[in-house]
Design a protein around this motif. Structure first.
Motif, PDB file in Angstrom:
ATOM      1  N   VAL A  30       0.681  -1.170  -0.233  1.00  0.00           N
ATOM      2  CA  VAL A  30      -0.280   0.290  -0.029  1.00  0.00           C
ATOM      3  C   VAL A  30       0.750   1.422   0.145  1.00  0.00           C
ATOM      4  CG1 VAL A  30      -1.703   1.366   0.966  1.00  0.00           C
ATOM      5  CG2 VAL A  30      -1.444  -1.426   1.594  1.00  0.00           C
ATOM      6  N   VAL A  31       0.985   1.785  -0.978  1.00  0.00           N
ATOM      7  CA  VAL A  31       1.726   3.353  -0.969  1.00  0.00           C
ATOM      8  C   VAL A  31       0.639   4.060  -0.860  1.00  0.00           C
ATOM      9  CG1 VAL A  31       3.349   4.118  -3.167  1.00  0.00           C
ATOM     10  CG2 VAL A  31       3.569   1.843  -2.505  1.00  0.00           C
ATOM     11  N   SER A  32       1.002   5.471   0.226  1.00  0.00           N
ATOM     12  CA  SER A  32      -0.183   6.044   0.028  1.00  0.00           C
ATOM     13  C   SER A  32       0.959   7.941  -1.106  1.00  0.00           C
ATOM     14  CB  SER A  32       0.273   7.138   1.102  1.00  0.00           C
ATOM     15  OG  SER A  32       0.266   6.890   2.230  1.00  0.00           O
ATOM     16  N   GLY A  33      -0.141   8.095  -1.297  1.00  0.00           N
ATOM     17  CA  GLY A  33       0.039   9.032  -3.089  1.00  0.00           C
ATOM     18  C   GLY A  33      -1.447   9.776  -3.561  1.00  0.00           C
ATOM     19  N   TYR A  34      -0.991  11.074  -4.263  1.00  0.00           N
ATOM     20  CA  TYR A  34      -1.728  12.092  -4.957  1.00  0.00           C
ATOM     21  C   TYR A  34      -2.756  11.831  -6.355  1.00  0.00           C
ATOM     22  CZ  TYR A  34       1.204  13.751  -1.822  1.00  0.00           C
ATOM     23  OH  TYR A  34       1.793  13.939  -0.360  1.00  0.00           O
ATOM     24  N   SER A  35      -3.258  11.656  -6.640  1.00  0.00           N
ATOM     25  CA  SER A  35      -4.080  11.310  -8.049  1.00  0.00           C
ATOM     26  C   SER A  35      -5.489  12.571  -8.289  1.00  0.00           C
ATOM     27  CB  SER A  35      -4.451  10.254  -7.883  1.00  0.00           C
ATOM     28  OG  SER A  35      -4.617  10.293 -10.048  1.00  0.00           O
ATOM     29  N   GLY A  36      -5.032  12.509  -9.005  1.00  0.00           N
ATOM     30  CA  GLY A  36      -6.219  13.049  -9.779  1.00  0.00           C
ATOM     31  C   GLY A  36      -6.482  14.980 -10.033  1.00  0.00           C
ATOM     32  N   GLY A  37      -5.600  15.568  -9.768  1.00  0.00           N
ATOM     33  CA  GLY A  37      -5.032  16.718 -10.151  1.00  0.00           C
ATOM     34  C   GLY A  37      -5.005  17.461 -11.247  1.00  0.00           C
ATOM     35  N   GLN A  38      -4.865  18.682 -12.281  1.00  0.00           N
ATOM     36  CA  GLN A  38      -4.758  19.632 -13.273  1.00  0.00           C
ATOM     37  C   GLN A  38      -3.391  20.238 -13.229  1.00  0.00           C
ATOM     38  OE1 GLN A  38      -7.490  20.638 -11.142  1.00  0.00           O
ATOM     39  NE2 GLN A  38      -8.831  18.805 -11.279  1.00  0.00           N
ATOM     40  N   VAL A  39      -2.992  20.152 -12.542  1.00  0.00           N
ATOM     41  CA  VAL A  39      -1.216  21.120 -11.779  1.00  0.00           C
ATOM     42  C   VAL A  39      -0.157  19.913 -12.485  1.00  0.00           C
ATOM     43  CG1 VAL A  39       0.452  21.855 -10.392  1.00  0.00           C
ATOM     44  CG2 VAL A  39      -2.282  21.853 -10.501  1.00  0.00           C
ATOM     45  N   PRO A  40       0.499  20.564 -13.675  1.00  0.00           N
ATOM     46  CA  PRO A  40       1.483  19.383 -13.863  1.00  0.00           C
ATOM     47  C   PRO A  40       3.055  19.003 -12.923  1.00  0.00           C
ATOM     48  CG  PRO A  40       1.200  21.189 -14.926  1.00  0.00           C
ATOM     49  CD  PRO A  40       0.648  21.343 -14.605  1.00  0.00           C
ATOM     50  N   GLY A  41       2.827  18.308 -13.250  1.00  0.00           N
ATOM     51  CA  GLY A  41       4.741  18.036 -12.012  1.00  0.00           C
ATOM     52  C   GLY A  41       4.393  17.088 -10.964  1.00  0.00           C
ATOM     53  N   HIS A  42       5.327  16.827 -10.053  1.00  0.00           N
ATOM     54  CA  HIS A  42       4.567  16.182  -9.048  1.00  0.00           C
ATOM     55  C   HIS A  42       4.482  17.401  -8.176  1.00  0.00           C
ATOM     56  CE1 HIS A  42       5.364  13.489  -5.382  1.00  0.00           C
ATOM     57  NE2 HIS A  42       5.773  12.208  -6.478  1.00  0.00           N
ATOM     58  N   GLU A  57      -5.997  12.929  -1.923  1.00  0.00           N
ATOM     59  CA  GLU A  57      -4.841  11.645  -1.192  1.00  0.00           C
ATOM     60  C   GLU A  57      -5.469  10.267  -1.709  1.00  0.00           C
ATOM     61  OE1 GLU A  57      -3.556  12.878   2.812  1.00  0.00           O
ATOM     62  OE2 GLU A  57      -3.758  15.261   2.863  1.00  0.00           O
ATOM     63  N   VAL A  58      -4.600   9.579  -1.372  1.00  0.00           N
ATOM     64  CA  VAL A  58      -4.804   8.597  -2.377  1.00  0.00           C
ATOM     65  C   VAL A  58      -3.619   7.223  -1.418  1.00  0.00           C
ATOM     66  CG1 VAL A  58      -6.049   9.232  -3.879  1.00  0.00           C
ATOM     67  CG2 VAL A  58      -3.970   8.569  -4.405  1.00  0.00           C
ATOM     68  N   VAL A  59      -4.356   5.799  -2.483  1.00  0.00           N
ATOM     69  CA  VAL A  59      -3.223   4.906  -1.888  1.00  0.00           C
ATOM     70  C   VAL A  59      -3.319   3.808  -2.704  1.00  0.00           C
ATOM     71  CG1 VAL A  59      -3.533   4.879   1.102  1.00  0.00           C
ATOM     72  CG2 VAL A  59      -4.930   3.330  -0.271  1.00  0.00           C
ATOM     73  N   GLN A  60      -2.073   3.351  -3.408  1.00  0.00           N
ATOM     74  CA  GLN A  60      -2.116   2.446  -4.760  1.00  0.00           C
ATOM     75  C   GLN A  60      -1.902   1.255  -3.877  1.00  0.00           C
ATOM     76  OE1 GLN A  60       0.174   2.890  -8.416  1.00  0.00           O
ATOM     77  NE2 GLN A  60      -1.586   3.456  -8.920  1.00  0.00           N
ATOM     78  N   ILE A  61      -2.938   0.331  -3.851  1.00  0.00           N
ATOM     79  CA  ILE A  61      -2.691  -1.102  -3.701  1.00  0.00           C
ATOM     80  C   ILE A  61      -2.128  -1.941  -3.951  1.00  0.00           C
ATOM     81  CG2 ILE A  61      -4.181  -3.457  -1.972  1.00  0.00           C
ATOM     82  CD1 ILE A  61      -6.536  -0.723  -1.594  1.00  0.00           C
ATOM     83  N   THR A  62      -1.292  -2.674  -4.159  1.00  0.00           N
ATOM     84  CA  THR A  62      -1.425  -3.664  -5.147  1.00  0.00           C
ATOM     85  C   THR A  62      -1.291  -4.993  -3.784  1.00  0.00           C
ATOM     86  OG1 THR A  62       1.042  -2.688  -6.386  1.00  0.00           O
ATOM     87  CG2 THR A  62       0.585  -5.572  -7.008  1.00  0.00           C
ATOM     88  N   PHE A  63      -2.702  -5.826  -5.002  1.00  0.00           N
ATOM     89  CA  PHE A  63      -2.865  -7.270  -4.473  1.00  0.00           C
ATOM     90  C   PHE A  63      -2.848  -7.838  -5.092  1.00  0.00           C
ATOM     91  CE2 PHE A  63      -6.464  -5.120  -6.463  1.00  0.00           C
ATOM     92  CZ  PHE A  63      -7.312  -6.174  -7.467  1.00  0.00           C
ATOM     93  N   CYS A  64      -3.579  -9.596  -4.874  1.00  0.00           N
ATOM     94  CA  CYS A  64      -3.269 -10.684  -5.104  1.00  0.00           C
ATOM     95  C   CYS A  64      -4.889 -11.332  -5.823  1.00  0.00           C
ATOM     96  CB  CYS A  64      -2.448 -11.572  -4.633  1.00  0.00           C
ATOM     97  SG  CYS A  64      -0.767 -11.549  -4.507  1.00  0.00           S
ATOM     98  N   PRO A  65      -5.149 -10.862  -6.774  1.00  0.00           N
ATOM     99  CA  PRO A  65      -6.513 -11.546  -7.111  1.00  0.00           C
ATOM    100  C   PRO A  65      -7.451 -13.062  -6.448  1.00  0.00           C
ATOM    101  CG  PRO A  65      -5.909 -11.200  -8.775  1.00  0.00           C
ATOM    102  CD  PRO A  65      -4.774 -10.374  -8.323  1.00  0.00           C
ATOM    103  N   ASP A  66      -5.655 -13.904  -6.630  1.00  0.00           N
ATOM    104  CA  ASP A  66      -6.287 -15.440  -6.609  1.00  0.00           C
ATOM    105  C   ASP A  66      -6.751 -15.044  -4.825  1.00  0.00           C
ATOM    106  OD1 ASP A  66      -6.297 -15.879  -8.682  1.00  0.00           O
ATOM    107  OD2 ASP A  66      -4.014 -16.963  -8.356  1.00  0.00           O
TER     108      ASP A  66
END
Length: 178
Positions: A30-42, A57-66
């Motif tokens: 689970v990685v905390s981060g940002y998404s959905g904005g209109q401003v260029p750059g990090h 403010e979002v989290v990106q989750i990597t998971f095993c669908p099995d």
């Protein structure tokens, strides 16, 4: 070894959402981060908190669908934050705290729409969760990663995150790591 899939959710403060999904069986990271904005750059945390970048403010989750399905992750997400408050979770206010599902493909979009429709009768107010395509995910600064695990005695963690985790454990015990 099963394939790994990603999911990206915003449910208020990413510290809360991160702590919830770190306990779920089948979640690899689970990685905390940002998404959905209109401003260029990090964007930086300070810029996102200003509310001017449009990022959530979002989290990106990597998971095993099995082990855990995207459907089950969505049900956990929708029942561990308040999806009926626009641009707000508790005392946290602003568009950066909006309830949002950033889908990675059309299948995720369809599942998200289905889950929101299915859960609608369980809430007293209309669900305001946004469903949008994931365009870019920016990882948050290092000090935001594993925040609850590293700061459990900090006030916000004790008063906001710990009760969310208690709710998670009572509602979804069968989906959690032992």
């Amino acid at each position: 070894m099963s394939n790994k899939v990603q999911a990206t959710f915003g449910g208020g403060c990413f510290w809360c959402t991160e702590a919830v999904f770190q306990e779920v069986k089948g979640v690899n990271s689970v990685v905390s981060g940002y998404s959905g904005g209109q401003v260029p750059g990090h964007p930086t945390y300070k810029e996102v908190c200003s509310g001017l970048t449009g990022h959530a403010e979002v989290v990106q989750i990597t998971f095993c669908p099995d082990v855990i399905s995207y459907y089950d992750l969505l049900v956990i997400f929708m029942t561990t934050h308040d999806p009926t408050t626009l641009n707000r979770q508790g005392a946290d206010k602003g568009t950066q705290y909006r309830s949002v599902i950033f889908y990675h493909d059309n299948e995720q979009k369809a599942v998200a729409e289905h889950v929101l429709e299915e859960l609608k009768p369980h809430f007293n107010e209309p669900i305001v969760t946004e469903i949008s395509p994931l365009e870019v995910f920016y990882e948050a600064e290092d000090y935001h990663q594993n925040y609850y695990l590293n700061n459990q005695t900090q006030g916000y963690c004790s008063f906001v995150i710990t009760p969310k985790l208690a709710k998670l454990r009572s509602m979804h015990a069968e989906k959690l790591q032992s």
